[in-house]
Scaffold this motif. Structure first.
Motif, PDB file in Angstrom:
ATOM      1  N   THR A  31       0.830  -1.195   0.000  1.00 68.23           N
ATOM      2  CA  THR A  31       0.000   0.000   0.000  1.00 68.23           C
ATOM      3  C   THR A  31       0.870   1.252   0.000  1.00 68.23           C
ATOM      4  OG1 THR A  31      -0.158  -0.092   2.410  1.00 68.23           O
ATOM      5  CG2 THR A  31      -1.934  -1.117   1.163  1.00 68.23           C
ATOM      6  N   LEU A  32       0.270   2.332  -0.477  1.00 69.10           N
ATOM      7  CA  LEU A  32       0.886   3.657  -0.442  1.00 69.10           C
ATOM      8  C   LEU A  32       0.214   4.448   0.667  1.00 69.10           C
ATOM      9  CD1 LEU A  32       0.714   4.447  -4.279  1.00 69.10           C
ATOM     10  CD2 LEU A  32       2.704   3.607  -3.002  1.00 69.10           C
ATOM     11  N   TRP A  37      -2.161   1.738  -3.958  1.00 74.00           N
ATOM     12  CA  TRP A  37      -1.488   0.455  -4.080  1.00 74.00           C
ATOM     13  C   TRP A  37      -0.182   0.595  -4.843  1.00 74.00           C
ATOM     14  CZ3 TRP A  37      -3.508  -3.570  -1.531  1.00 74.00           C
ATOM     15  CH2 TRP A  37      -4.872  -3.553  -1.218  1.00 74.00           C
ATOM     16  N   ARG A  38       0.746  -0.339  -4.567  1.00 77.77           N
ATOM     17  CA  ARG A  38       1.996  -0.465  -5.306  1.00 77.77           C
ATOM     18  C   ARG A  38       2.155  -1.937  -5.660  1.00 77.77           C
ATOM     19  NH1 ARG A  38       7.485  -1.866  -4.596  1.00 77.77           N
ATOM     20  NH2 ARG A  38       8.865  -0.524  -5.822  1.00 77.77           N
ATOM     21  N   SER A  40       4.854  -4.519  -7.680  1.00 78.39           N
ATOM     22  CA  SER A  40       6.197  -4.631  -8.249  1.00 78.39           C
ATOM     23  C   SER A  40       6.430  -6.076  -8.661  1.00 78.39           C
ATOM     24  CB  SER A  40       7.237  -4.199  -7.210  1.00 78.39           C
ATOM     25  OG  SER A  40       8.538  -4.345  -7.730  1.00 78.39           O
ATOM     26  N   HIS A  67      -0.345   4.718 -12.570  1.00 73.90           N
ATOM     27  CA  HIS A  67       0.936   4.959 -13.237  1.00 73.90           C
ATOM     28  C   HIS A  67       1.625   3.605 -13.320  1.00 73.90           C
ATOM     29  CE1 HIS A  67       1.370   9.444 -11.901  1.00 73.90           C
ATOM     30  NE2 HIS A  67       0.134   9.145 -12.216  1.00 73.90           N
ATOM     31  N   GLU A  83       6.468  -1.850 -12.470  1.00 71.75           N
ATOM     32  CA  GLU A  83       5.975  -1.176 -11.280  1.00 71.75           C
ATOM     33  C   GLU A  83       4.685  -0.450 -11.622  1.00 71.75           C
ATOM     34  OE1 GLU A  83      10.126  -0.031  -9.055  1.00 71.75           O
ATOM     35  OE2 GLU A  83       9.311   1.409 -10.499  1.00 71.75           O
ATOM     36  N   PHE A  85       1.701   1.984  -9.653  1.00 70.92           N
ATOM     37  CA  PHE A  85       1.249   2.737  -8.491  1.00 70.92           C
ATOM     38  C   PHE A  85      -0.154   3.212  -8.855  1.00 70.92           C
ATOM     39  CE2 PHE A  85       5.753   3.155  -9.157  1.00 70.92           C
ATOM     40  CZ  PHE A  85       6.283   2.790  -7.931  1.00 70.92           C
ATOM     41  N   CYS A  86      -1.108   3.052  -7.932  1.00 71.53           N
ATOM     42  CA  CYS A  86      -2.470   3.388  -8.320  1.00 71.53           C
ATOM     43  C   CYS A  86      -3.303   3.776  -7.113  1.00 71.53           C
ATOM     44  CB  CYS A  86      -3.122   2.225  -9.057  1.00 71.53           C
ATOM     45  SG  CYS A  86      -3.277   0.710  -8.105  1.00 71.53           S
TER      46      CYS A  86
END
Length: 107
Positions: A31-32, A37-38, A40, A67, A83, A85-86
């Motif tokens: 999580t961010l 979310w992240r 990888s 992204h 990767e 990120f969202c």
């Protein structure tokens, strides 16, 4: 039966497992603090290791954005990673972006 993005992601992961990749490399989902979310995915040792990927950016709402990119990893050094990120409601879309690329690699 139509498979969900999560089911397809699980199948992609399982297909990469060779006794080494999943232990040394693999996938992380976290999580961010945004919130969001992240995702990888270490591409080293997979058929996507040298595949091209066009960076993807979409920003619709404060909690609806994604992204995605492929970048060189610093840890472990020299590895390529997908990767994403969202926003907190965009995880499925992030997985679908990865799968759209992973299921149709460049010739």
């Amino acid at each position: 039966r139509i498979m969900s993005a999560l089911e397809r992601f699980q199948d992609w992961y399982l297909a990469q497992c060779d006794g080494k990749w999943e232990g040394d490399r693999g996938i992380t989902v976290g999580t961010l603090d945004g919130p969001g979310w992240r995702v990888s995915v270490d591409l080293t040792g997979t058929y996507l290791e040298n595949a091209g990927f066009e960076e993807f950016v979409v920003e619709r709402l404060e909690d609806d954005w994604v992204h995605a990119r492929v970048a060189e990893s610093t840890e472990p050094a020299g590895h390529r990673r997908f990767e994403a990120f969202c926003g907190p409601r965009s995880l499925t879309e992030a997985l679908e972006i990865f799968l759209g690329w992973a299921e149709s690699p460049e010739e």
